[in-house]
Design an enzyme around this catalytic site. Structure first.
Site, PDB file in Angstrom:
ATOM      1  N   LYS A 185      54.106 -21.720 -19.210  1.00  0.00           N
ATOM      2  CA  LYS A 185      54.584 -21.453 -17.228  1.00  0.00           C
ATOM      3  C   LYS A 185      54.661 -22.418 -16.486  1.00  0.00           C
ATOM      4  O   LYS A 185      53.435 -23.819 -16.508  1.00  0.00           O
ATOM      5  CB  LYS A 185      53.398 -20.291 -16.998  1.00  0.00           C
ATOM      6  CG  LYS A 185      53.931 -19.840 -15.831  1.00  0.00           C
ATOM      7  CD  LYS A 185      52.237 -18.854 -14.736  1.00  0.00           C
ATOM      8  CE  LYS A 185      52.862 -19.128 -13.096  1.00  0.00           C
ATOM      9  NZ  LYS A 185      52.882 -20.391 -12.244  1.00  0.00           N
ATOM     10  N   GLY A 242      44.344 -27.197 -12.837  1.00  0.00           N
ATOM     11  CA  GLY A 242      44.348 -27.025 -11.613  1.00  0.00           C
ATOM     12  C   GLY A 242      42.957 -26.636 -11.556  1.00  0.00           C
ATOM     13  O   GLY A 242      42.006 -27.528 -11.113  1.00  0.00           O
ATOM     14  N   ARG A 244      39.532 -24.860  -9.295  1.00  0.00           N
ATOM     15  CA  ARG A 244      39.008 -23.995  -9.856  1.00  0.00           C
ATOM     16  C   ARG A 244      39.009 -22.871 -10.071  1.00  0.00           C
ATOM     17  O   ARG A 244      38.899 -21.494 -10.476  1.00  0.00           O
ATOM     18  CB  ARG A 244      37.462 -24.529  -8.996  1.00  0.00           C
ATOM     19  CG  ARG A 244      36.318 -23.470  -9.524  1.00  0.00           C
ATOM     20  CD  ARG A 244      34.561 -23.941  -9.104  1.00  0.00           C
ATOM     21  NE  ARG A 244      34.362 -25.321  -8.287  1.00  0.00           N
ATOM     22  CZ  ARG A 244      33.336 -25.459  -8.336  1.00  0.00           C
ATOM     23  NH1 ARG A 244      32.601 -24.622  -8.368  1.00  0.00           N
ATOM     24  NH2 ARG A 244      33.380 -26.874  -7.986  1.00  0.00           N
ATOM     25  N   GLN A 245      39.436 -22.677  -8.303  1.00  0.00           N
ATOM     26  CA  GLN A 245      39.790 -20.932  -8.160  1.00  0.00           C
ATOM     27  C   GLN A 245      40.845 -20.423  -8.809  1.00  0.00           C
ATOM     28  O   GLN A 245      40.492 -19.483  -9.765  1.00  0.00           O
ATOM     29  CB  GLN A 245      40.436 -20.773  -6.455  1.00  0.00           C
ATOM     30  CG  GLN A 245      40.830 -19.578  -5.953  1.00  0.00           C
ATOM     31  CD  GLN A 245      41.011 -19.550  -5.394  1.00  0.00           C
ATOM     32  OE1 GLN A 245      42.082 -20.246  -4.291  1.00  0.00           O
ATOM     33  NE2 GLN A 245      41.546 -18.552  -4.681  1.00  0.00           N
ATOM     34  N   GLY A 246      42.097 -21.336  -9.686  1.00  0.00           N
ATOM     35  CA  GLY A 246      42.824 -20.462 -10.756  1.00  0.00           C
ATOM     36  C   GLY A 246      42.385 -20.456 -12.083  1.00  0.00           C
ATOM     37  O   GLY A 246      42.832 -19.152 -12.514  1.00  0.00           O
ATOM     38  N   GLY A 247      42.082 -21.397 -11.995  1.00  0.00           N
ATOM     39  CA  GLY A 247      40.690 -21.585 -13.575  1.00  0.00           C
ATOM     40  C   GLY A 247      40.134 -19.944 -14.161  1.00  0.00           C
ATOM     41  O   GLY A 247      40.398 -19.796 -14.596  1.00  0.00           O
ATOM     42  N   GLU A 266      40.358 -26.723 -16.998  1.00  0.00           N
ATOM     43  CA  GLU A 266      40.152 -28.376 -16.738  1.00  0.00           C
ATOM     44  C   GLU A 266      40.313 -28.004 -15.150  1.00  0.00           C
ATOM     45  O   GLU A 266      41.122 -27.720 -14.673  1.00  0.00           O
ATOM     46  CB  GLU A 266      40.330 -29.408 -17.038  1.00  0.00           C
ATOM     47  CG  GLU A 266      40.644 -30.530 -16.456  1.00  0.00           C
ATOM     48  CD  GLU A 266      41.647 -32.062 -15.632  1.00  0.00           C
ATOM     49  OE1 GLU A 266      41.717 -32.933 -15.137  1.00  0.00           O
ATOM     50  OE2 GLU A 266      42.059 -32.206 -17.244  1.00  0.00           O
ATOM     51  N   CYS A 303      43.066 -35.881 -10.901  1.00  0.00           N
ATOM     52  CA  CYS A 303      41.675 -35.316 -11.290  1.00  0.00           C
ATOM     53  C   CYS A 303      39.998 -35.733 -11.639  1.00  0.00           C
ATOM     54  O   CYS A 303      39.001 -35.957 -11.678  1.00  0.00           O
ATOM     55  CB  CYS A 303      40.851 -34.105 -12.635  1.00  0.00           C
ATOM     56  SG  CYS A 303      42.168 -35.513 -14.000  1.00  0.00           S
TER      57      CYS A 303
END
Length: 533
Positions: A185, A242, A244-247, A266, A303
């Site tokens: 993606k 990406g 934290r919210q997305g992971g 990550e 990061c």
């Protein structure tokens, strides 16, 4: 190469019908007119996943030499894109050409490293325990172990590395090396760059005569396509870099499936730097200047950015802060990758500045009227404030950091124990600091995936020993790394073969050792040419 804005599903170009999106130039704060990219949806996910599933068994069984040659072909095709790739990535990210050229070299280097990993075959963990018919009290069967890929992998591209953590980045390279088809993606921040690299991968699949489902590239706005990809039953693992919210969102979807799958995400890290007393006394000014350089590298969009500095309070720490502040005051504001990242950075710095007891002691050169340009910032507070204010441990993802004044080494230890999981932890030490460092090390080993001495964490070497991972929330899978040779382990699982006829065994554990591997035989490491290897 002419960009089309089409997705690449197997060998086909597919125009998405779930909306359109233009690429964006963060430096000019304007859309890039051509092409317009067609966004995909669940139909495109189904098509890509079906092709990947069909390709899986054939792809994982191709000779290791051919799999390695495929990875090298991708590297060659990326290089053949030449300046076009660098120019497009610069337009979409604002990153300087020199940085992007280095990142292209890293991307190509990763692919070639994994080609070597595939050729040497150690990742298969070939293990043989030969039958012992006379063993008492019961005979032992012939038992052999080799690793195989989990299945098709969904890879989510990162915003901050348009090449090295993107379409043909480390997640894709390690998954393909493991023998797993990949569905990528693309990140909305660099759609044209993604298409260029995607075509390089697609071309390599054709050149090597591989099944078309080995690789697909999808575009999708919002979360719908990504959620559908993680939920699809043909997808067997996820690689993500990406927020934290997305992971965590992807992790919830993966765990809610009838058959949950691993998500290697990550997510976030503030990468604490401990300035121990003797090092601080001997090198305060040098450390302050070097810290400022690390903090502002790439507009702080790493990061591994040093977002927290900890030291015992006193005149030496004042010298460090003064040197860092002076260096930061000369740092120009830098364009961030997207307006959204810039807005999040501003919100993060405002949140930190609003905490009672936090003082801003330095800032970089103002951006003026330039859009999306981050101004560096440095804040100072004390250890007790940090322990009482969890928001100070939030990643600001930009050129900002907080210096923590501790009363003594005991308070430094208390802060270290309180920290969340991190990608890195750094010790600035001189000989006189070893006793304190030895006390800190057991804590940092529990908290971080990589521990550095007398450096700064920005910059991750691609090599065999590298660990770019760590305890939650830096990653969702602390057992693995997303950079380095062992990143391949994320997409493998062991299979045991008991008393299978030699003709049916995988090559890694056949009696004649056709792959010429080092193998563990009856508990002993055996060279390829040795009898029984």
């Amino acid at each position: 190469m002419t960009l089309t804005g089409n997705m690449l599903i197997g060998f086909s170009e597919v125009r998405g019908n779930d909306g359109e999106q233009s690429a964006f130039n963060p430096t000019t704060n304007s859309e890039i007119a051509e092409p317009v990219f067609g966004m995909g949806g669940t139909l495109e996910v189904e098509r890509a996943a079906s092709l990947a599933s069909q390709a899986f068994d054939d792809y994982r069984r191709i000779p290791l030499a051919k799999r390695a040659a495929f990875l090298e072909a991708i590297a060659d095709n990326i290089l053949s894109l030449g300046d076009e790739l660098i120019e497009r990535a610069h337009a979409e990210t604002g990153l300087p050409a020199q940085r992007l050229e280095g990142e292209r070299g890293r991307t190509v280097g990763q692919l070639r490293l994994f080609a070597k990993v595939v050729r040497d075959g150690h990742f298969l963990a070939a293990t043989i325990d030969r039958a012992q018919p006379s063993l008492q009290p019961l005979p032992r069967a012939d038992i052999r172990l080799a690793k195989m890929p989990l299945g098709p992998v969904a890879v989510f591209c990162a915003s901050n590395f348009p090449l090295a953590f993107s379409v043909a980045g480390g997640d894709t390279a390690s998954a393909l090396a493991a023998g797993a088809p990949v569905i990528v993606k693309a990140h909305g921040a660099h759609l044209g760059t993604a298409e260029l690299v995607g075509r390089a991968v697609q071309q390599a699949v054709r050149e090597q005569g591989l099944p078309e489902g080995v690789f697909s590239l999808l575009f999708g706005a919002g979360r719908r396509l990504g959620e559908a990809l993680v939920a699809h039953p043909a997808v067997r693992a996820v690689g993500f870099t990406g927020s934290r919210q997305g992971g965590l969102a992807l992790l919830r979807i993966a765990n809610a499936r009838p058959e949950p799958i691993p998500v290697n995400a990550e997510m976030s890290s503030i990468n604490p730097v401990f300035l121990l007393p003797h090092a601080l006394a001997n090198r305060a000014e040098t450390l302050g200047s070097a810290f400022a350089d690390s903090l502002t590298m790439g507009a702080g969009q790493f990061c591994t950015n040093p977002g927290l500095v900890l030291a015992v309070d006193g005149p030496d720490l004042e010298r460090f802060v003064e040197a860092a502040a002076q260096a930061l005051s000369k740092k120009s504001a830098q364009t961030m990758l997207t307006p959204g990242i810039f807005e999040a950075y501003c919100a993060g710095t405002h949140s930190v500045a609003a905490v009672e007891g936090v003082t801003q002691v330095a800032h970089g050169v103002s951006a003026g009227e330039r859009p999306n340009a981050a101004q560096a910032a440095l804040y100072v507070t004390d250890a007790q404030r940090l322990l009482a204010s969890p928001e100070l441990e939030a990643e600001m993802f930009g050129p900002a950091s907080v210096v923590i004044r501790a009363r003594d080494v005991e308070e430094l230890m208390a802060v270290a124990e309180d920290l969340e999981g991190q990608l890195t932890a750094t010790l600035q030490i001189d000989d006189g600091d070893y006793a304190d460092a030895q006390r800190l090390l057991p804590v940092l080993e529990r908290k971080a995936g990589r521990i550095l001495a007398n450096g700064f964490p920005t910059g991750v070497e691609v090599c065999y020993a590298m660990v770019h991972g760590g305890p939650f929330p830096s990653t969702s899978s602390p057992m693995f790394t997303s950079v380095g040779a062992t990143a391949i382990d994320r997409f493998l699982r062991p299979v045991c073969y008991q008393d299978l006829p030699d003709a049916l065994l995988p090559d890694a554990v056949k009696q004649v050792n056709p792959l010429h591997l080092w193998r563990l035989v009856d508990g002993e490491r055996v060279a390829p040419e040795a009898p029984g290897a």
